[in-house]
Design an enzyme around this catalytic site. Structure first.
Site, PDB file in Angstrom:
ATOM      1  N   CYS A 145       0.834  -1.199   0.000  1.00 31.46           N
ATOM      2  CA  CYS A 145       0.000   0.000   0.000  1.00 31.46           C
ATOM      3  C   CYS A 145       0.872   1.253   0.000  1.00 31.46           C
ATOM      4  CB  CYS A 145      -0.936  -0.008   1.208  1.00 31.46           C
ATOM      5  SG  CYS A 145      -1.965   1.453   1.354  1.00 31.46           S
ATOM      6  N   CYS A 148      -0.500   3.994   2.367  1.00 30.43           N
ATOM      7  CA  CYS A 148      -0.243   3.702   3.778  1.00 30.43           C
ATOM      8  C   CYS A 148       1.216   3.990   4.160  1.00 30.43           C
ATOM      9  CB  CYS A 148      -0.545   2.243   4.090  1.00 30.43           C
ATOM     10  SG  CYS A 148      -2.177   1.680   3.584  1.00 30.43           S
ATOM     11  N   ASP A 149       2.146   3.573   3.322  1.00 30.29           N
ATOM     12  CA  ASP A 149       3.550   3.515   3.736  1.00 30.29           C
ATOM     13  C   ASP A 149       4.507   4.387   2.928  1.00 30.29           C
ATOM     14  OD1 ASP A 149       2.816   1.593   5.638  1.00 30.29           O
ATOM     15  OD2 ASP A 149       3.043  -0.033   4.192  1.00 30.29           O
TER      16      ASP A 149
END
Length: 321
Positions: A145, A148-149
């Site tokens: 992701c 997300c990261d």
């Protein structure tokens, strides 16, 4: 979560049975229980889903300094339990329809559970490369992701694997943070749209490596590189990167209900923002629903909507005037 494995107090009838204790399922349980409905959540692994094994979450509202995925999952769990949701370890093996009721069969339990409504929150899982080092470094350099990261890789070098629209768009998103993004694809041409490729090719931070697969993910305590293999020549070489992002699709966990509710060609349960499936009284929430974005926040939103619509369904179907 000491009571999670104590299944002796599961009763034979509930207003709502929720399958899956990820962010969607726990949110649905919290909302429904707060509205005085009798709710059971069954989770065959552990509460929190993939969030629970995510090392750090930085994009959930209210935690502007970030929070460990395990800690966020525990907060979700306790919030649902606070209002009376029963969250227990259990594997649903079959769902049958009995008039307006849903009969939920649970592995190793003699009697099935009768429910007025069911919310499916199985989630999905990203497809993996299944190469050495990938699982070992999940959450420590291997991610599925970018949203997300990606911010963890400011001014660092990363690799992105995949050739479809998601892979190219996510790879381009990573250039907001990373100094360099290698895009690795097993074929000599990409499946992404012409527009997506036009933008990607024009991005000076992106470099494309085709006819190539990742043979292993390397490092000691964190990712330091990958070994690449040319699929045509068999030649191998090492590439130094600080992180690896894998975008080769998702697998829906819908084998149990594929003959019960309508699914799309990839196995995801067909439902719009109402979370209503093709079967009245069965709702779907989270990543297993057909939708564009799969985030914690969108799962929580689904859980809210599913709980409220399940309550409305129960009132209209079972509560007599």
């Amino acid at each position: 979560m000491q009571d999670f494995f104590n299944v002796q107090d599961i009763q034979d009838e509930y207003d709502i049975v929720i399958l899956g204790a990820g962010p969607a399922g726990l949110t649905a349980g919290m909302y429904a229980s707060r509205d005085k409905l009798k709710v059971l959540i069954l989770e065959k692994q552990f509460p929190g889903g993939y969030v629970a094994i995510t090392e750090w979450v930085e994009n959930y509202p209210g935690f502007f300094d970030g929070i460990m995925g395990a800690d966020l999952s525990e907060k979700f769990y306790h919030h649902a339990v606070k209002f009376g949701t029963l969250v227990r370890n259990g594997n649903c093996t079959k769902i049958e329809l009995d008039g307006d009721y849903k009969i939920v069969h649970i592995e190793n339990r003699a009697n099935p559970v009768k429910a007025k409504a069911v919310i499916i929150g199985f989630g999905c899982e990203p497809k993996r490369l299944d190469v050495p080092g990938e699982s070992r470094f999940y959450g420590r350099g291997v991610s599925f992701c970018a949203t997300c990261d990606g911010s963890f890789y400011k001014d660092r070098v990363v690799a992105s694997v995949g050739g479809g629209d998601s892979a190219i768009e996510e790879g381009e998103y990573l250039t907001r943070f990373a100094s360099k993004v290698y895009v690795i694809h097993r074929r000599d041409s990409f499946r992404a749209s012409n527009l997506a490729m036009e933008r990607a090719y024009a991005n000076p931070k992106m470099e494309f490596i085709t006819d190539t697969v990742v043979d292993s993910v390397n490092g000691e305590t964190k990712v330091t590189g990958v070994t690449l293999k040319n699929v045509k020549t068999g030649e191998k070489r090492d590439l130094e990167v600080d992180g690896l992002f894998v975008f080769i699709g998702h697998t829906a966990k819908t084998e149990l209900v594929k003959d019960l509710v309508k699914t799309d060609e990839w196995g995801f349960i067909v439902a719009d923002e109402s979370t209503k499936t093709s079967v009245p009284g069965i709702f779907v929430a989270g990543d297993v629903r057909t939708k564009e974005y799969k985030q914690i926040t969108t799962a929580v939103c689904d859980g809210t909507v599913a709980a409220k619509n399940a309550e409305k369904y129960i009132n209209e179907t079972f509560v007599k005037a």
